[in-house]
Design a protein around this motif. Structure first.
Motif, PDB file in Angstrom:
ATOM      1  N   ALA A 168       7.691  -1.985 -13.158  1.00  0.00           N
ATOM      2  CA  ALA A 168       8.676  -0.929 -13.395  1.00  0.00           C
ATOM      3  C   ALA A 168       8.097   0.455 -13.129  1.00  0.00           C
ATOM      4  O   ALA A 168       8.760   1.317 -12.560  1.00  0.00           O
ATOM      5  CB  ALA A 168       9.206  -1.015 -14.823  1.00  0.00           C
ATOM      6  N   ASP A 169       6.849   0.665 -13.504  1.00  0.00           N
ATOM      7  CA  ASP A 169       6.233   1.977 -13.294  1.00  0.00           C
ATOM      8  C   ASP A 169       5.178   1.924 -12.185  1.00  0.00           C
ATOM      9  O   ASP A 169       4.329   2.778 -12.082  1.00  0.00           O
ATOM     10  CB  ASP A 169       5.607   2.487 -14.589  1.00  0.00           C
ATOM     11  N   GLY A 170       5.271   0.901 -11.346  1.00  0.00           N
ATOM     12  CA  GLY A 170       4.271   0.705 -10.300  1.00  0.00           C
ATOM     13  C   GLY A 170       4.629   1.390  -8.999  1.00  0.00           C
ATOM     14  O   GLY A 170       5.487   2.264  -8.940  1.00  0.00           O
ATOM     15  N   ALA A 171       3.961   0.961  -7.962  1.00  0.00           N
ATOM     16  CA  ALA A 171       4.104   1.553  -6.639  1.00  0.00           C
ATOM     17  C   ALA A 171       5.493   1.280  -6.055  1.00  0.00           C
ATOM     18  O   ALA A 171       6.091   0.246  -6.307  1.00  0.00           O
ATOM     19  CB  ALA A 171       3.043   0.969  -5.717  1.00  0.00           C
ATOM     20  N   GLU A 172       5.974   2.233  -5.277  1.00  0.00           N
ATOM     21  CA  GLU A 172       7.201   2.042  -4.511  1.00  0.00           C
ATOM     22  C   GLU A 172       6.841   1.196  -3.292  1.00  0.00           C
ATOM     23  O   GLU A 172       5.991   1.581  -2.493  1.00  0.00           O
ATOM     24  CB  GLU A 172       7.754   3.393  -4.056  1.00  0.00           C
ATOM     25  N   LEU A 173       7.482   0.061  -3.154  1.00  0.00           N
ATOM     26  CA  LEU A 173       7.164  -0.846  -2.059  1.00  0.00           C
ATOM     27  C   LEU A 173       8.381  -1.060  -1.175  1.00  0.00           C
ATOM     28  O   LEU A 173       9.501  -1.185  -1.669  1.00  0.00           O
ATOM     29  CB  LEU A 173       6.715  -2.194  -2.606  1.00  0.00           C
ATOM     30  N   THR A 174       8.139  -1.119   0.116  1.00  0.00           N
ATOM     31  CA  THR A 174       9.154  -1.498   1.077  1.00  0.00           C
ATOM     32  C   THR A 174       8.691  -2.820   1.648  1.00  0.00           C
ATOM     33  O   THR A 174       7.744  -2.871   2.443  1.00  0.00           O
ATOM     34  CB  THR A 174       9.300  -0.422   2.180  1.00  0.00           C
ATOM     35  N   LEU A 175       9.328  -3.908   1.219  1.00  0.00           N
ATOM     36  CA  LEU A 175       8.826  -5.258   1.484  1.00  0.00           C
ATOM     37  C   LEU A 175       8.868  -5.674   2.943  1.00  0.00           C
ATOM     38  O   LEU A 175       8.268  -6.683   3.302  1.00  0.00           O
ATOM     39  CB  LEU A 175       9.596  -6.279   0.639  1.00  0.00           C
ATOM     40  N   ASP A 176       9.540  -4.919   3.797  1.00  0.00           N
ATOM     41  CA  ASP A 176       9.570  -5.298   5.215  1.00  0.00           C
ATOM     42  C   ASP A 176       8.645  -4.427   6.069  1.00  0.00           C
ATOM     43  O   ASP A 176       8.646  -4.511   7.287  1.00  0.00           O
ATOM     44  CB  ASP A 176      10.999  -5.268   5.756  1.00  0.00           C
ATOM     45  N   ARG A 177       7.822  -3.604   5.438  1.00  0.00           N
ATOM     46  CA  ARG A 177       6.834  -2.775   6.134  1.00  0.00           C
ATOM     47  C   ARG A 177       5.485  -3.502   6.150  1.00  0.00           C
ATOM     48  O   ARG A 177       5.277  -4.445   5.395  1.00  0.00           O
ATOM     49  CB  ARG A 177       6.702  -1.417   5.428  1.00  0.00           C
ATOM     50  N   PRO A 178       4.531  -3.051   6.956  1.00  0.00           N
ATOM     51  CA  PRO A 178       3.218  -3.695   6.999  1.00  0.00           C
ATOM     52  C   PRO A 178       2.466  -3.598   5.672  1.00  0.00           C
ATOM     53  O   PRO A 178       2.624  -2.638   4.915  1.00  0.00           O
ATOM     54  CB  PRO A 178       2.472  -2.905   8.082  1.00  0.00           C
ATOM     55  N   LEU A 179       1.644  -4.615   5.419  1.00  0.00           N
ATOM     56  CA  LEU A 179       0.773  -4.660   4.252  1.00  0.00           C
ATOM     57  C   LEU A 179      -0.607  -5.081   4.726  1.00  0.00           C
ATOM     58  O   LEU A 179      -0.738  -6.043   5.491  1.00  0.00           O
ATOM     59  CB  LEU A 179       1.303  -5.662   3.223  1.00  0.00           C
ATOM     60  N   MET A 180      -1.625  -4.340   4.295  1.00  0.00           N
ATOM     61  CA  MET A 180      -2.990  -4.624   4.714  1.00  0.00           C
ATOM     62  C   MET A 180      -3.850  -4.904   3.493  1.00  0.00           C
ATOM     63  O   MET A 180      -3.754  -4.221   2.479  1.00  0.00           O
ATOM     64  CB  MET A 180      -3.565  -3.434   5.485  1.00  0.00           C
ATOM     65  N   ALA A 181      -4.698  -5.922   3.622  1.00  0.00           N
ATOM     66  CA  ALA A 181      -5.615  -6.293   2.546  1.00  0.00           C
ATOM     67  C   ALA A 181      -7.023  -5.855   2.879  1.00  0.00           C
ATOM     68  O   ALA A 181      -7.411  -5.769   4.048  1.00  0.00           O
ATOM     69  CB  ALA A 181      -5.603  -7.808   2.345  1.00  0.00           C
ATOM     70  N   ASP A 182      -7.799  -5.608   1.823  1.00  0.00           N
ATOM     71  CA  ASP A 182      -9.218  -5.332   2.007  1.00  0.00           C
ATOM     72  C   ASP A 182      -9.921  -6.606   2.483  1.00  0.00           C
ATOM     73  O   ASP A 182      -9.413  -7.712   2.350  1.00  0.00           O
ATOM     74  CB  ASP A 182      -9.840  -4.796   0.707  1.00  0.00           C
ATOM     75  N   TRP A 183     -11.091  -6.438   3.043  1.00  0.00           N
ATOM     76  CA  TRP A 183     -11.847  -7.541   3.633  1.00  0.00           C
ATOM     77  C   TRP A 183     -12.553  -8.371   2.568  1.00  0.00           C
ATOM     78  O   TRP A 183     -13.004  -7.850   1.539  1.00  0.00           O
ATOM     79  CB  TRP A 183     -12.890  -6.998   4.602  1.00  0.00           C
ATOM     80  N   ARG A 184     -12.655  -9.666   2.839  1.00  0.00           N
ATOM     81  CA  ARG A 184     -13.495 -10.583   2.074  1.00  0.00           C
ATOM     82  C   ARG A 184     -13.790 -11.782   2.943  1.00  0.00           C
ATOM     83  O   ARG A 184     -13.009 -12.111   3.856  1.00  0.00           O
ATOM     84  CB  ARG A 184     -12.830 -10.982   0.766  1.00  0.00           C
ATOM     85  N   GLU A 185     -14.897 -12.438   2.698  1.00  0.00           N
ATOM     86  CA  GLU A 185     -15.278 -13.641   3.452  1.00  0.00           C
ATOM     87  C   GLU A 185     -14.256 -14.743   3.200  1.00  0.00           C
ATOM     88  O   GLU A 185     -13.630 -14.792   2.144  1.00  0.00           O
ATOM     89  CB  GLU A 185     -16.654 -14.129   3.002  1.00  0.00           C
ATOM     90  N   GLY A 186     -14.087 -15.638   4.148  1.00  0.00           N
ATOM     91  CA  GLY A 186     -13.127 -16.729   3.990  1.00  0.00           C
ATOM     92  C   GLY A 186     -11.717 -16.242   4.253  1.00  0.00           C
ATOM     93  O   GLY A 186     -11.501 -15.293   4.993  1.00  0.00           O
ATOM     94  N   GLY A 187     -10.752 -16.882   3.615  1.00  0.00           N
ATOM     95  CA  GLY A 187      -9.356 -16.494   3.797  1.00  0.00           C
ATOM     96  C   GLY A 187      -9.098 -15.112   3.216  1.00  0.00           C
ATOM     97  O   GLY A 187      -9.332 -14.874   2.046  1.00  0.00           O
ATOM     98  N   VAL A 188      -8.635 -14.199   4.058  1.00  0.00           N
ATOM     99  CA  VAL A 188      -8.417 -12.818   3.608  1.00  0.00           C
ATOM    100  C   VAL A 188      -7.314 -12.752   2.569  1.00  0.00           C
ATOM    101  O   VAL A 188      -7.409 -12.038   1.596  1.00  0.00           O
ATOM    102  CB  VAL A 188      -8.100 -11.894   4.793  1.00  0.00           C
ATOM    103  N   TRP A 189      -6.250 -13.498   2.776  1.00  0.00           N
ATOM    104  CA  TRP A 189      -5.131 -13.492   1.849  1.00  0.00           C
ATOM    105  C   TRP A 189      -5.233 -14.674   0.902  1.00  0.00           C
ATOM    106  O   TRP A 189      -4.622 -14.825  -0.058  1.00  0.00           O
ATOM    107  CB  TRP A 189      -3.802 -13.528   2.583  1.00  0.00           C
TER     108      TRP A 189
END
Length: 178
Positions: free
Chosen positions: A157-178
């Motif tokens: 409710a008080d979190g980030a404004e998100l547009t679910l059809d826009r790009p989303l990028m994750a930080d790097w980690r070994e193995g499966g990124v997501w």
């Protein structure tokens, strides 16, 4: 059922070994060392019945980049429930615990869902990310198209404004990124 919620640093070697063993069984040997590594360093919810671990979920911190903002995400990892206790509220209790952590510490929740788990997460208010997914890797920004449609977010409710059809990028980690 007993539920224990604790940071990785608070779990002893036996508890961590029991959680890993459970997940190896639940995922039929498809949980590799990098998958287990992804579940560490955050808060775990462990469900116990008669002294045995029957369920596990963890939430760790990740940075997700959306519309030019680096968001602090509570990323849910390694959710598994032993087959013989499924549909008895164990998964719901695990998710209640990690979602409580997300609501109190992060801008949003995120996870990668298997097809079988999607109805469970959707009933809990998780929403499918419709936009393209990317990863910020040591070699630069890389498209992760294979993950499109499997990423779910829990907006607050008080979190980030998100547009679910826009790009989303994750930080790097070994193995499966997501």
């Amino acid at each position: 059922m007993e539920l224990r919620v604790a940071h990785t640093a608070e779990l002893d070697e036996g508890e961590l070994r029991a959680a890993r063993s459970l997940l190896d069984d639940v995922f039929a040997g498809e949980l590799d060392d990098s998958d287990w590594e992804h579940a560490l360093g955050g808060v775990h919810a462990l469900a116990w019945v008669d002294g045995d671990v029957v369920g596990h979920a963890s939430v760790i911190q990740r940075r997700l980049i959306h519309q030019g903002h680096a968001l602090r995400a509570g990323y849910v990892e390694a959710v598994g429930v032993r087959a013989e206790v499924r549909r008895r509220g164990v998964g719901a209790a695990l998710m209640d615990a990690v979602e409580d952590v997300i609501r109190n510490a992060y801008d949003l929740g995120a996870l990668g869902a298997t097809d079988a788990a999607v109805p469970f997460y959707v009933r809990r208010g998780w929403r499918r990310w419709r936009g393209p997914s990317w990863a910020l890797t040591p070699d630069g920004v890389v498209r992760t198209a294979d993950e499109d449609g499997a990423i779910y977010v829990l907006t607050l409710a008080d979190g980030a404004e998100l547009t679910l059809d826009r790009p989303l990028m994750a930080d790097w980690r070994e193995g499966g990124v997501w």
